[in-house]
Design an enzyme around this catalytic site. Structure first.
Site, mmCIF file in Angstrom:
data_model
loop_
_atom_site.group_PDB
_atom_site.id
_atom_site.type_symbol
_atom_site.label_atom_id
_atom_site.label_comp_id
_atom_site.label_asym_id
_atom_site.label_seq_id
_atom_site.Cartn_x
_atom_site.Cartn_y
_atom_site.Cartn_z
ATOM 1 N N HIS A 94 -13.122 -5.929 -2.881
ATOM 2 C CA HIS A 94 -11.534 -5.301 -2.730
ATOM 3 C C HIS A 94 -11.436 -4.517 -1.588
ATOM 4 O O HIS A 94 -12.278 -3.627 -1.037
ATOM 5 C CB HIS A 94 -11.371 -4.248 -4.011
ATOM 6 C CG HIS A 94 -10.172 -3.851 -4.310
ATOM 7 N ND1 HIS A 94 -9.329 -2.667 -3.621
ATOM 8 C CD2 HIS A 94 -9.102 -4.295 -5.165
ATOM 9 C CE1 HIS A 94 -8.150 -2.659 -4.082
ATOM 10 N NE2 HIS A 94 -7.887 -3.600 -4.794
ATOM 11 N N GLU A 110 -9.791 -1.666 -0.793
ATOM 12 C CA GLU A 110 -10.048 -0.221 -0.716
ATOM 13 C C GLU A 110 -11.678 -0.024 -0.956
ATOM 14 O O GLU A 110 -12.151 1.053 -0.085
ATOM 15 C CB GLU A 110 -9.646 0.514 -2.226
ATOM 16 C CG GLU A 110 -9.752 1.790 -2.355
ATOM 17 C CD GLU A 110 -9.493 2.472 -3.588
ATOM 18 O OE1 GLU A 110 -10.054 3.472 -4.022
ATOM 19 O OE2 GLU A 110 -8.350 2.100 -4.200
ATOM 20 N N CYS A 157 -7.346 7.427 -9.768
ATOM 21 C CA CYS A 157 -5.671 8.106 -9.325
ATOM 22 C C CYS A 157 -4.937 8.580 -10.770
ATOM 23 O O CYS A 157 -5.038 7.707 -11.745
ATOM 24 C CB CYS A 157 -5.024 7.659 -8.373
ATOM 25 S SG CYS A 157 -4.056 5.944 -8.967
ATOM 26 N N SER A 173 -3.813 -7.235 -7.374
ATOM 27 C CA SER A 173 -3.781 -5.923 -7.668
ATOM 28 C C SER A 173 -4.711 -5.348 -8.708
ATOM 29 O O SER A 173 -4.423 -5.769 -10.097
ATOM 30 C CB SER A 173 -2.155 -5.504 -8.003
ATOM 31 O OG SER A 173 -2.296 -4.258 -8.739
#
Length: 324
Positions: free
Chosen positions: A131, A133, A202, A230
């Site tokens: 991913h 991130e 988050c 996503s």
């Protein structure tokens, strides 16, 4: 005339854009307004084709690496997912003008990882291999400083150099429940492990998962509007299925709906991943309205009152106070 079947739709709230996604899109739009096209964007600014296509139509050019960008003074925007340290270093070496759209909550994880490393701790990153991130977070530190842990089995197999000097950070878009199981295994094995100062997953990921947990047990089917790339959208499908709605599906947009999944249903939940705009949710609701006699109600907290500052270069100058 054939009557359409009745369908009660429950809209999960909150859903859709989070503050980090909103900020990232604004950065590209404001850069286009201020500097004109082209504005280069490294990687999809957020994981949503509709959003990316809309920005491309306005003059954004999406690339995967900086070497695809010709020399010149066009701005370069780094995506909301964050980038390895080598990327801004490469941009500086070429005297590029860049704007960093990394979500501040991802930047918080980068800062934590750097602090742990500076204090001599070995770092575990809980996340999904490959991913963007995760690539960005691991790229904050030298090779070997961060170990990726994806599952409880990985946590059980991890052997640190010094069990007294380890810490963990997490990807921001994980399943809260999966992550808590992995953290429990790490804390049991390594009681001295240093925890994040504040939860790394988050607020938007957590809030959207909680909203789905409340709705999923009470509906025949649940649609998550979002892109297959996503992470937070894919997690919402998993959360719905675990919470009692086996028929939970990811839908990129209305023309991708597999209607065979919705035959005979009378109740439907709809939510959206943090990078899916309201326009796509409205499009999906309209598609159901073409086939069913729908009644729509909302469930949960409607608004998240969180905003993040834009980069200094894009902030509007404050008007002078009259008489000052």
């Amino acid at each position: 005339m054939q009557t359409r079947p009745q369908l009660d739709i429950t809209l999960c709230a909150p859903r859709g854009f989070c503050a980090g996604v909103d900020r990232a899109i604004q950065i590209v739009e404001l850069a286009l307004e201020k500097y004109g096209a082209p504005v280069y964007v490294r990687h999809a600014i957020v994981h949503n084709k509709y959003v990316v296509d809309g920005l491309r139509d306005k003059g954004a050019v999406f690339v995967e690496e900086l070497d695809e960008i010709p020399d010149g003074d066009a701005p370069v925007v780094f995506s909301a997912h964050g980038v390895p340290k080598s990327v801004p270093a490469g941009a500086k070496a070429r005297n590029m003008f860049f704007l960093d759209a990394t979500c501040p909550l991802v930047s918080k994880v980068h800062i934590e990882a750097n602090r742990h490393h500076a204090e001599g701790r070995e770092i575990i990153l809980i996340g999904h291999a490959g991913h963007v991130e995760v690539i960005g977070t691991m790229g904050q530190l030298p090779e070997g400083a961060v170990t990726l842990v994806e599952t409880v089995a990985d946590a059980e197999a991890f052997e640190p150099r010094d069990p007294e000097k380890i810490a963990f950070v997490t990807q921001t878009t994980l399943s809260v429940d999966d992550t808590s199981e992995i953290v429990a295994a790490l804390r049991r094995r390594f009681p001295a492990i240093t925890l994040p100062h504040k939860e790394d997953i988050c607020y938007a990921t957590t809030n959207r998962q909680e909203a789905v947990k409340a709705v999923a047990p009470n509906v025949d089917a649940l649609v998550v509007v979002g892109a297959p790339e996503s992470s937070n959208s894919v997690r919402l499908v998993e959360v719905a299925q675990r919470s009692g709605c086996d028929n939970a599906v990811l839908v990129e947009r209305a023309d991708k709906i597999d209607w065979s999944r919705f035959e005979g249903i009378s109740t439907l939940g709809i939510t959206a991943g943090a990078s899916a705009p309201d326009a796509l949710v409205d499009e999906v609701i309209e598609a159901f309205a073409q086939r069913f006699d729908i009644k729509v109600t909302a469930s949960g907290q409607q608004r998240e009152h969180i905003t993040f500052n834009l980069p200094r270069e894009l902030r509007q100058p404050q008007a002078a106070t009259p008489g000052a």
